[in-house]
Motif scaffolding. Structure first.
Motif, short mmCIF file in Angstrom:
data_model
loop_
_atom_site.label_atom_id
_atom_site.label_comp_id
_atom_site.label_asym_id
_atom_site.label_seq_id
_atom_site.Cartn_x
_atom_site.Cartn_y
_atom_site.Cartn_z
N ASN A 174 0.78 -1.08 0.16
CA ASN A 174 -0.16 -0.03 0.00
C ASN A 174 0.75 1.17 0.19
O ASN A 174 1.58 1.41 0.85
N THR A 200 -8.25 -1.63 4.21
CA THR A 200 -7.34 -1.57 3.24
C THR A 200 -5.99 -1.30 3.81
O THR A 200 -4.89 -1.84 3.34
N GLU A 216 -10.17 -6.56 -1.81
CA GLU A 216 -9.89 -5.04 -1.53
C GLU A 216 -11.27 -4.25 -2.31
O GLU A 216 -11.43 -4.41 -3.30
#
Length: 303
Positions: free
Chosen positions: A71, A109, A286
């Motif tokens: 991420n 997330t 996701e």
């Protein structure tokens, strides 16, 4: 002599990871890590690719994203070797959330993959040049995960339905790791924040700025810099293991604001550097949502 204390341990150099550290290089021991961005690009070609003036990072909707990855938290631009590159996909360092659904998606997330931040460092040896580093946050490590989850839980329990602003900052951890004289030029890039705007009639504490909180995340930083081919191969396996898809057997659907993640350590944590697990296993879904994720399909005010 009894009046003389032990000398403090010298900080390590950013030149190369030591052989001792390399032998202990397991994902379960790594909380935070730092390595040159150029080295990361060479070791992880499936996760990052330079194409013209763009650094391509697989987004949640792309097939490559199902193989894990990182991420990336950014404002949309990264400088490497004096050239500015646009990021194809990233999570903005500051987002606004207006509903529990937004909050839940955001929380899932940011904890689903290791976090990655780009920073520029000036060394004492040559302060006229800046080197770009990738700073990694292992969200599967219990110590790191606990600090993030507890920070999010504690602020919710303290505001009781009101609006608030919460920031997570890693600057102190990196500052304590760097050799004396070295400094991070863009320290603000080592933080991310979100603002939850509740539909409250009277948000006095929020209006007065009393609902703003910062969590300084602490952890041991591992140096992953190396010029040795043998060491690089070990680091490559380490990065692949760290960024494997997170497979959960429990559901997030019943999580409440004041409850931390219920997954056990073996669900979010794996110490082995063995090859990747089968991609046929179910992956963590996701959920892309416009208020958090930036991609080429979404206009970016920073580019």
């Amino acid at each position: 002599m009894s009046g003389i204390g032990a000398a403090p341990a010298a900080r390590q150099s950013l030149t190369s990871i030591s052989s001792g550290e390399l032998r202990r290089l397991w994902t379960c021991d790594c909380e935070l890590a730092l390595l040159p961005l150029a080295q990361l690009l060479r070791l992880q070609p499936g996760a990052f690719q330079l194409r013209g003036d763009q650094l391509v990072v697989p987004g949640p909707a792309e097939p490559a994203a199902t193989r894990g990855g990182f991420n990336v938290f950014s404002d949309g631009l990264v400088r490497l070797d004096g050239q500015l590159y646009r990021l194809s996909s990233y999570i903005r360092r500051y987002v606004e959330l207006t509903s529990y659904c937004d909050y839940k998606d955001y929380r899932e997330t940011i904890l689903s993959k290791p976090m990655l931040f780009f920073i520029n460092v000036q060394t004492k040896k040559d302060s006229s040049k800046e080197r770009t580093y990738a700073f990694l946050v292992n969200t599967r490590h219990p110590k790191i995960r606990r600090q993030i989850e507890q920070g999010m839980d504690m602020v919710i329990s303290s505001v009781i339905g009101e609006s608030y602003w919460l920031q997570f900052d890693f600057q102190e951890a990196v500052k304590n790791f760097l050799p004396p004289g070295d400094k991070v030029v863009n320290g603000e890039n080592l933080s991310f924040a979100y603002e939850f705007k509740a539909d409250a009639l009277f948000d006095f504490f929020y209006w007065l700025g009393l609902s703003n909180s910062t969590v300084n995340v602490n952890g041991k930083v591992v140096n992953l810099s190396s010029t040795s081919p043998e060491k690089k191969e070990t680091i490559k396996l380490f990065l692949e293991k760290m960024s494997e898809p997170l497979i959960r057997r429990s559901s997030f659907s019943d999580r409440k604001f004041s409850v931390t993640s219920r997954g056990s350590l073996d669900e979010v944590f794996n110490c082995s550097l063995s090859p990747r697990s089968s991609l046929m296993e179910p992956l963590l879904a996701e959920l892309p949502f416009p208020c958090v994720l930036e991609s080429e399909e979404t206009p970016n005010p920073f580019i």
